[in-house]
Design a protein around this motif. Structure first.
Motif, mmCIF file in Angstrom:
data_model
loop_
_atom_site.group_PDB
_atom_site.id
_atom_site.type_symbol
_atom_site.label_atom_id
_atom_site.label_comp_id
_atom_site.label_asym_id
_atom_site.label_seq_id
_atom_site.Cartn_x
_atom_site.Cartn_y
_atom_site.Cartn_z
ATOM 1 N N ARG A 1 0.867 -1.176 0.000
ATOM 2 C CA ARG A 1 0.000 0.000 0.000
ATOM 3 C C ARG A 1 0.904 1.227 0.000
ATOM 4 N NH1 ARG A 1 -5.154 0.424 1.967
ATOM 5 N NH2 ARG A 1 -4.934 -1.378 3.327
ATOM 6 N N VAL A 2 0.817 2.014 -1.025
ATOM 7 C CA VAL A 2 1.737 3.133 -1.203
ATOM 8 C C VAL A 2 1.710 4.080 -0.007
ATOM 9 C CG1 VAL A 2 2.156 5.241 -2.573
ATOM 10 C CG2 VAL A 2 1.680 3.061 -3.721
ATOM 11 N N ARG A 3 0.524 4.394 0.434
ATOM 12 C CA ARG A 3 0.357 5.396 1.485
ATOM 13 C C ARG A 3 1.120 5.029 2.751
ATOM 14 N NH1 ARG A 3 -4.186 5.298 4.934
ATOM 15 N NH2 ARG A 3 -5.180 3.933 3.428
ATOM 16 N N THR A 4 1.050 3.741 3.161
ATOM 17 C CA THR A 4 1.587 3.334 4.456
ATOM 18 C C THR A 4 2.800 2.433 4.347
ATOM 19 O OG1 THR A 4 0.141 1.419 4.390
ATOM 20 C CG2 THR A 4 -0.694 3.395 5.509
ATOM 21 N N GLY A 5 3.022 1.872 3.195
ATOM 22 C CA GLY A 5 4.086 0.889 3.075
ATOM 23 C C GLY A 5 3.705 -0.486 3.592
ATOM 24 N N ARG B 1 3.861 8.856 -2.953
ATOM 25 C CA ARG B 1 3.139 9.037 -1.687
ATOM 26 C C ARG B 1 2.736 10.495 -1.477
ATOM 27 N NH1 ARG B 1 6.660 6.772 1.821
ATOM 28 N NH2 ARG B 1 5.798 4.758 1.196
ATOM 29 N N ASP C 1 -3.566 6.686 -2.334
ATOM 30 C CA ASP C 1 -2.248 6.790 -2.958
ATOM 31 C C ASP C 1 -1.943 5.622 -3.880
ATOM 32 O OD1 ASP C 1 -1.479 9.227 -2.106
ATOM 33 O OD2 ASP C 1 -0.221 8.531 -0.466
ATOM 34 N N GLY C 2 -2.604 4.501 -3.647
ATOM 35 C CA GLY C 2 -2.469 3.409 -4.597
ATOM 36 C C GLY C 2 -1.782 2.168 -4.065
#
Ligand SMILES: Nc1ncnc2c1ncn2[C@@H]1O[C@H](COP(=O)(O)OP(=O)(O)O)[C@@H](O)[C@H]1O
Ligand SMILES: Nc1ncnc2c1ncn2[C@@H]1O[C@H](COP(=O)(O)OP(=O)(O)O)[C@@H](O)[C@H]1O
Ligand SMILES: Nc1ncnc2c1ncn2[C@@H]1O[C@H](COP(=O)(O)OP(=O)(O)O)[C@@H](O)[C@H]1O
Lengths: 436, 112, 436, 436, 112, 112
Positions: free
Chosen positions: B101-105, E82, E88-89
């Motif tokens: 998940r890009v936002r949170t890693g 990000r 964000d994807g």
């Protein structure tokens, strides 16, 4: 009701009013095609809303402020004709060329509309619609109506006292809109990502369609300003055509040399620049004069649209570079090229042996208009910004004003068979299938 | 993790989306596609010249899901997308090494 | 051939005819932009086909049915001028305002065309084209030509006997098209997936372009209906502008309050609603009266377009809500706002001290038109449905009428460089590249 | 300046000039929509550039070549009015119908522009823009200006000596553009992939918009050619409407039978075909005659557009099939259908008892025009090809002329919310949400 | 070899492209997509009728890369894409059997 | 089963489609894409402001096929798509767990 009036002149002014009215939808498309697909509707909306609100103000008090009996010094019309009560049954115009006053009211209204709508080009993509609504009403009242009085009313100071020449609104329409746009662009600041992100036109055929409608409507604007169906109207029309065409050629020639490519956006822009510059001049110069006006305007404006990058104001669709600069070009060239051979009511410019007098008057008229329009617009815009907030939030600007403010998407081509990848192969032509 | 790709008829998208959501999947990616297959295209005529358009509009769905959901989801999607006519589409499943998940890693199961 | 005629009036009517003719392509785009991308061509086709077939019928017998010598009681024109034989060399009009009869034939033809074309908005996306062809020919013959006689011919019962006031077709054009559309929508039933599937406009700039052309053309429609280049024409034009603008403002104000968003589709719809309502009234009310007509129409119509959801008829593009309702608003407000100050040939309405008489006449004319148009259209539509089949098969409707019926796709943007994802970054502006 | 002139006629000619000017942007869109998305801008650019360059030449010497005092035998106008110097203050026209000469200059200029612009349709997608620029300037000078003298100047041989009838340019505009297009198409050769790759129109609503503007503008073209606001203008306008409508009907009827589908491209093409054919005839035939002219033109042209597949010339947008063939149809039918009842200045054709004389004159005028236009254009095109190179390189043609030559993309819809796949579901209608 | 698929916000494309190029990857394929997920859509209103548009515009990147670059590239892409806001994807990684460069026929490592 | 993804030049689509059909494959899915790579983009100029467009139009083909067809198909596609100029594209192959035909529920070999 059947007082003395000239029916042919009446037809000409009514038709011209219709033509000028059409220019605002034309402008809406011209502008709309130039912005990104996510804000085309907002761009169009600003023009259409202006058609509504300016009409309302014009009927209530605008016409009176512009053309009511002068309150003194040629500065403003009085409030003698609120609500157009007396206009229904009266006539205006030179002896033998009277037309019904409502024809004149209508004709002049269309000028007020398009001048105000022009400003929207400076603030594309980032304007709160409610702020535009408030702004445009105040702006028309404090900026346009007074300047229209100066420039178009017989007892306005610019025409009646200074004796500047402005056939169809080089000051009141072009310089006014351009200078006001500069003030607006400064107050609003540049779009997010300006100079960094791609902001290319999303629909150039729409731009060219708009340009075509503007070209067409401009005949009403300029030749209609003769207010009579006379040789002067014919001259104004011919000159408009010539300068518009030359502006188009000069712009694309410039960019062919400078950038290596002649563009459709360029030819459309050049046509508008030529038409802008001939607007004040069309009734005072010869066809060859108009040719020169167009060439100069096309070249100068094609260079002027680059200034915003240098000085850092995001006049998004170049109202300053085209309308302010083009208007100045036209106003000044009158002082050089005008001749009474074309219009006995005009004057001789420098080349016709008229000396520097007319040139000076042209500069004064232009400078005062520019200063007044810029200054007052700046104050109005600041005020509106403080009270209503002129800019969208960054998030809304990124998401796109169409969806955020107007809750609409301009286009939905998804799923139409034309939007799929389709390898097609011709099966047969008509008549002789076997030939394929 | 697995990637389920489904090619369906455009007008079945709403139904499939609902079915998938009902099943408990909260995310997917959708894109336009054109299909070539048994389902024929159509003919167009311009000033008497005929063209055969042999691709038909489709929609592609991509869902990254846990391996154990795959079989059930195939069923859910296929049921929702079925009209019974030729051209209803295909579903295929591909192994996924990892998802982020890009936002949170966040990774894998937490990422979808 | 050089009989006595008024050349200025002739120009005005010819120009007006041109303007009104342009309204139908304008309508085609206005409608076309509102439907889904898979049926825009069919929408446009219905309008263009109407331009063809109604012209044919008009020449053959339509003009004669509408404007030939009355057969009695003001119900229908006779068959005295089939094929326009006698019109070539004759003149029509009030003394001193005669125009060549063919100018009048042409002007009135454009009204017949657009009235018929308006109906297509009620039956978007689902109509068999051949059925439309058959329908529109019968409809023009049995519905429009007679009503045009009632409302536009001097010896028609509505004008000549009842003395209702209808300047430019509130009955014959607006109420007729709206009521007929209601009948059509009922006969055809709703589109597949109506109220469930998304049916948003696929191209709003096209809609706004259409609205702009309609606005422009409406000046010919209304002011041209004066048939003379007189102050009355100027008044009609001014009033048209005012009401159109006010309709636009009132509609967006309503939706701003009700839905939270002012929309471009709304402002376009409001403009049309205002223009519709002023159509019958433009030659009888003052500018302030027109202002009121526009405001009322904009508000009422913006509410009326929701009725179809309540009562379950899929009047797809709101011909009923805008044209029938707007036409009724205008017809009735004449009874309240009309004043002989504006038009000595008109009447005084309620507010001008004329009592209820005119209001009553307006209601009668409206009601009879509505009832006749609805009833006869319903019968024709049922008949056509039975004989030809009015609806596409469900499969064809899903696939899209453009491809299925017309074997065309409206758009093919695939592979054009603009249709790709393109991150672009500005390299340099003109003149001062180093500034970037 | 206030010499003797007819104000109503002046208005009519000025308005008509405006209408005809609008036809060229209309043509640009009509053509632009028909090509692939990668060359729409180039298509539009060719028309707009023509508006510029032909205006320039017209002012400098073109008007003089066409309408200056005849140099002898009716072959060419002299160089008596270079730079339009004398036109500013003079008048032209029949006694009692004088108009300012600049009105006439302007009116005729718009004819020169559109005739030249028409040619671009033959060479879509594959033309070097600089070659077009050079070509069109030479072509206007050597082909159009002389033929305009023959056909439109009172002392031109075709009108003044041969006494052929051509009301508005069946020879000078239609046959000339069509025959020249044939020559151009032969010199340039077919597009890469012609007959193999899909080359369907990329934007049909744009085509139909263009057709609508053309239809509208054609009234100025044809009825304006009366140069007076008389019954003859009304007749010409009525006949234009009738033939345009009939052309539309005949074309779609033909393709319905032949191909199984009535198409929007067909109805637009048929309308143009009908208008083309009535162009020379509109002032000489009755409405029923116009009806026949339109029907014949719609049918014949719809068949003629297939000839290019048979004979292998890629006249991409069918200028030959529509304009050359349509022009011939109209010219010849004059010889059969003309009647002095409609126009005492005309003649009686075969059916009116005039014998074969007029038919012969029509054929001579058409044949000479066709031969001259084809021959001279062929030579010019060959010359330009040799000097400048007429065709793009194959790579550039594949990549698309818009990006390669004009450094622009027509469309960028990417990222707009309407360009995504969006399942939407209606939440509520206005007024009665609970009903959903 | 591995195929990295990244779904990102459209206006982050430029940033991601730069970051990837800086990392040393010289090729990728980009396409339009629509995302369905936590990030909501928006409402549209036409003549008073409201529509809920529940998909949001996204861009899909596809990069075929060597297996050992995957972890670093995920980091590079995720960092560049990000914004910290919902939507964000995702990035997912899929095993690739082989890659071919059409022009030359080169395979695998030489092909990208 | 395997998924063959091919990125090709748009104007080669017709040729590839024919070649694939000739080989005996009766279905595939096509979509629009933009390519970033060695093949440069182009420059655009609007009112004197230059933009560099660095993506070029491509078409993506997806074919789910039996594993044993993969090598031959790669050859067929590459041959048909080749112009010999930079930018001809890539082909990559991915393992597929299973395929389903939506209409019938058939699996794997029967599904394509
Ligand atoms: N081998 C394949 N690989 C990838 N996609 C395929 C393949 N075969 C078919 N498809 C996709 O599935 C869609 C439906 O296939 P089709 O043969 O028309 O109907 P059905 O699956 O009902 O037999 C096609 O339009 C295409 O998008
Ligand atoms: N399971 C999934 N499979 C494929 N794509 C997904 C999946 N879940 C989300 N996506 C994609 O990722 C995007 C972002 O997801 P979203 O849930 O909105 O935000 P976030 O990832 O920040 O939590 C979605 O718009 C969609 O395109
Ligand atoms: N690593 C990669 N991953 C995914 N797609 C790629 C990759 N490299 C290139 N591509 C795709 O292949 C296309 C062609 O690549 P390019 O480098 O331009 O030419 P060539 O393959 O002929 O050397 C690109 O436009 C892009 O769509």
């Amino acid at each position: 009701m059947t007082g003395s009036f000239n029916p042919a002149d009446t037809v000409w002014v009514l038709v011209s009013a219709g033509l000028v009215l059409l220019m605002t939808p034309g402008l809406a498309l011209f502008y709309g095609g130039m912005v990104r697909a996510k804000s085309v509707l907002n761009m169009i909306m600003m023009s259409f809303f202006t058609m509504g609100i300016v009409t309302l103000l014009w009927v209530l008090y605008g016409y009176s402020m512009a053309f009511g009996t002068d309150v003194g010094l040629g500065l403003l019309g009085g409030f003698s004709d609120l609500g157009l009560r007396s206009a229904i049954t009266s006539f205006v115009g030179a002896p033998g060329h009277e037309i019904p006053e409502l024809a004149f009211v209508m004709f002049q209204l269309t000028f007020a509309i398009i001048t105000a709508a022009l400003l929207s080009g400076a603030i594309a993509d980032r304007t709160r619609f409610r702020a535009w609504g408030v702004f445009v009403a105040i702006w028309a009242t404090l900026v346009y109506f007074p300047i229209a009085h100066w420039a178009f009313a017989g007892d306005g100071w610019m025409i009646g006292r200074l004796h500047a020449l402005d056939f169809a609104g080089g000051t009141a329409v072009e310089i006014t809109s351009g200078a006001s746009s500069l003030a607006l662009a400064l107050v609003l600041g540049p779009r997010l990502g300006w100079k960094r992100d791609p902001m290319r036109p999303h629909n150039l055929p729409l731009v060219l369609l708009g340009a075509g409608l503007l070209w067409f409507g401009w005949f009403g604007f300029n030749a209609g300003s003769a207010l009579t169906a006379t040789p002067l109207a014919a001259t104004a029309m011919m000159n408009t055509q010539i300068a518009t065409a030359m502006g188009a050629l000069a712009w694309v020639a410039t960019e062919r040399v400078r950038d290596g490519h002649a563009t459709t956006l360029g030819i459309a822009s050049g046509a508008v620049a030529g038409a802008v510059a001939i607007t004040p001049a069309c009734g005072f110069v010869t066809p060859l004069g108009a040719l020169l006006v167009g060439l100069v305007a096309g070249f100068v404006c094609s260079m002027a649209v680059g200034l915003k990058y240098r000085y850092g104001y995001d006049d998004s669709l170049d109202v300053v570079g085209v309308h302010m600069v083009g208007g100045l070009v036209g106003m000044i060239l009158i002082g050089i090229l005008a001749t009474v051979l074309v219009n006995p009511g005009g004057a001789d410019g420098l080349l016709a042996g008229g000396g520097l007098g007319q040139l000076w008057r042209q500069c004064v008229a232009s400078a005062v208009t520019l200063a007044y329009a810029f200054g007052v617009t700046y104050l109005i815009a600041r005020g509106v910004d403080r009270l209503v907030g002129f800019r969208l939030s960054p998030d809304d600007e990124m998401a796109g004003v169409d969806v955020v403010t107007h809750a609409e998407s301009a286009y939905d081509f998804v799923g139409a068979s034309g939007s799929i990848i389709a390898t097609t192969h011709p099966l047969r032509g008509p008549i002789h299938p076997e030939e394929h | 993790m697995k990637l389920i790709t489904a090619i369906i008829k455009p007008h079945m998208l709403e139904a499939v989306k609902s079915a998938v959501r009902e099943y408990g999947i909260e995310g997917m990616t959708v894109s336009e596609a054109s299909g070539y297959g048994r389902q024929g295209g159509h003919t167009e005529v311009y000033r008497g010249a005929e063209y055969q358009v042999d691709l038909v509009p489709k929609v592609r769905l991509e869902l990254v899901v846990q391996a154990e959901q795959v079989e059930e989801l195939i069923q859910v999607i296929a049921d929702a997308a079925r009209t019974g006519r030729i051209g209803d589409g295909k579903i295929w499943v591909i192994p996924v090494d990892s998802v982020v998940r890009v936002r949170t890693g966040e990774r894998d199961t937490e990422a979808v």
